[in-house]
Design an enzyme around this catalytic site. Sequence first.
Site, PDB file in Angstrom:
ATOM      1  N   SER A  33       0.847  -1.193   0.000  1.00  0.00           N
ATOM      2  CA  SER A  33       0.000   0.000   0.000  1.00  0.00           C
ATOM      3  C   SER A  33       0.879   1.239   0.000  1.00  0.00           C
ATOM      4  O   SER A  33       2.061   1.170  -0.357  1.00  0.00           O
ATOM      5  CB  SER A  33      -0.950  -0.026   1.197  1.00  0.00           C
ATOM      6  OG  SER A  33      -1.976   0.933   1.048  1.00  0.00           O
ATOM      7  N   ASN A  34       0.325   2.380   0.354  1.00  0.00           N
ATOM      8  CA  ASN A  34       1.091   3.632   0.383  1.00  0.00           C
ATOM      9  C   ASN A  34       0.556   4.545   1.471  1.00  0.00           C
ATOM     10  O   ASN A  34      -0.397   4.207   2.168  1.00  0.00           O
ATOM     11  CB  ASN A  34       1.061   4.300  -1.001  1.00  0.00           C
ATOM     12  CG  ASN A  34      -0.347   4.654  -1.424  1.00  0.00           C
ATOM     13  OD1 ASN A  34      -1.004   5.487  -0.804  1.00  0.00           O
ATOM     14  ND2 ASN A  34      -0.830   3.989  -2.458  1.00  0.00           N
ATOM     15  N   ARG A  35       1.141   5.721   1.603  1.00  0.00           N
ATOM     16  CA  ARG A  35       0.885   6.601   2.755  1.00  0.00           C
ATOM     17  C   ARG A  35      -0.342   7.502   2.605  1.00  0.00           C
ATOM     18  O   ARG A  35      -0.587   8.350   3.455  1.00  0.00           O
ATOM     19  CB  ARG A  35       2.096   7.507   2.999  1.00  0.00           C
ATOM     20  CG  ARG A  35       3.320   6.778   3.458  1.00  0.00           C
ATOM     21  CD  ARG A  35       4.424   7.774   3.797  1.00  0.00           C
ATOM     22  NE  ARG A  35       5.673   7.105   4.074  1.00  0.00           N
ATOM     23  CZ  ARG A  35       5.962   6.516   5.232  1.00  0.00           C
ATOM     24  NH1 ARG A  35       5.086   6.529   6.218  1.00  0.00           N
ATOM     25  NH2 ARG A  35       7.123   5.917   5.397  1.00  0.00           N
ATOM     26  N   SER A  36      -1.099   7.358   1.540  1.00  0.00           N
ATOM     27  CA  SER A  36      -2.254   8.248   1.355  1.00  0.00           C
ATOM     28  C   SER A  36      -3.216   8.153   2.538  1.00  0.00           C
ATOM     29  O   SER A  36      -3.593   7.063   2.957  1.00  0.00           O
ATOM     30  CB  SER A  36      -2.988   7.881   0.067  1.00  0.00           C
ATOM     31  OG  SER A  36      -4.212   8.578  -0.004  1.00  0.00           O
ATOM     32  N   ALA A  99      -4.661   7.399  -4.366  1.00  0.00           N
ATOM     33  CA  ALA A  99      -3.292   6.970  -4.645  1.00  0.00           C
ATOM     34  C   ALA A  99      -3.361   5.475  -4.938  1.00  0.00           C
ATOM     35  O   ALA A  99      -3.161   4.633  -4.056  1.00  0.00           O
ATOM     36  CB  ALA A  99      -2.389   7.273  -3.451  1.00  0.00           C
TER      37      ALA A  99
END
Length: 226
Positions: A33-36, A99
Amino acid sequence: FDQDPAHRPLYGKHVLVTAGPTREAIDPVRYLSNRSSGKQGFAIAAAAAAAGARVTLVAGPVALPTPLGVGRIDVESAEDMQAAVRRALPADAAVMVAAVADWRAKTIEHEKIKKHSSAPPALILEENPDILAWLATHPDRPGLLVGFAAETENVLDNAKSKLQRKRADWIVANDVSESGGAMDGDDNAVVIVAADGVERLDRMPKHQVGRELVARIAQALGAPAE
Ligand code: CTP
Ligand code: CA
């Protein structure tokens, strides 16, 4: 709700918003995943609803309450998000703030991957669908299609090439390299890039960015000026 039509410039319009990260499974307990944080997308959905629109918010996994008057669909993966966007069509405007994870694991293991005593497993990735680019050539393409671009360098050049590559009407670009960055902070400094010009907004709270953007969307959709 405010009943004054001048304050509800998106009345009768359907606005579709994607927000948050996506989560791509590796095995039953692990994911990419990512930091959004989803904050900017949720703020846009809230502002569009306050402006009188019917709003569909397709949200990846985030820890945020659903804004007043917004219809929310929770999804996990990019493929789920694309399917939810497809089902939400048609829309007058779509704002793709999510994102979306660019890659997913090529195979999702059915059982938890064990350490054993061997070397770390290699993660084989494949590309996810580009939901924005797909929507841009869809038969039900929204009349106004807005993408976002989180960049760490060459913000304007990258945004301009994304505008063309993805055939969006606007790309809203932000620099996520600064400390206290845009990804999970409460403020955002964005540049709106369109074919006919560039507009730079001052750093301001994400809720205000949402209202500024919604005012421009209403204008583009032909709402009467206040
Ligand atoms: N986007 C999308 N689906 C994807 C990737 C991106 O819909 N699989 C959308 C995002 O929601 C955003 C825009 O495309 O509106 C730009 O996303 P970004 O990640 O900046 O662009 P990419 O083409 O993935 O390029 P990069 O290599 O910079 O990540
Ligand atoms: Ca990307």
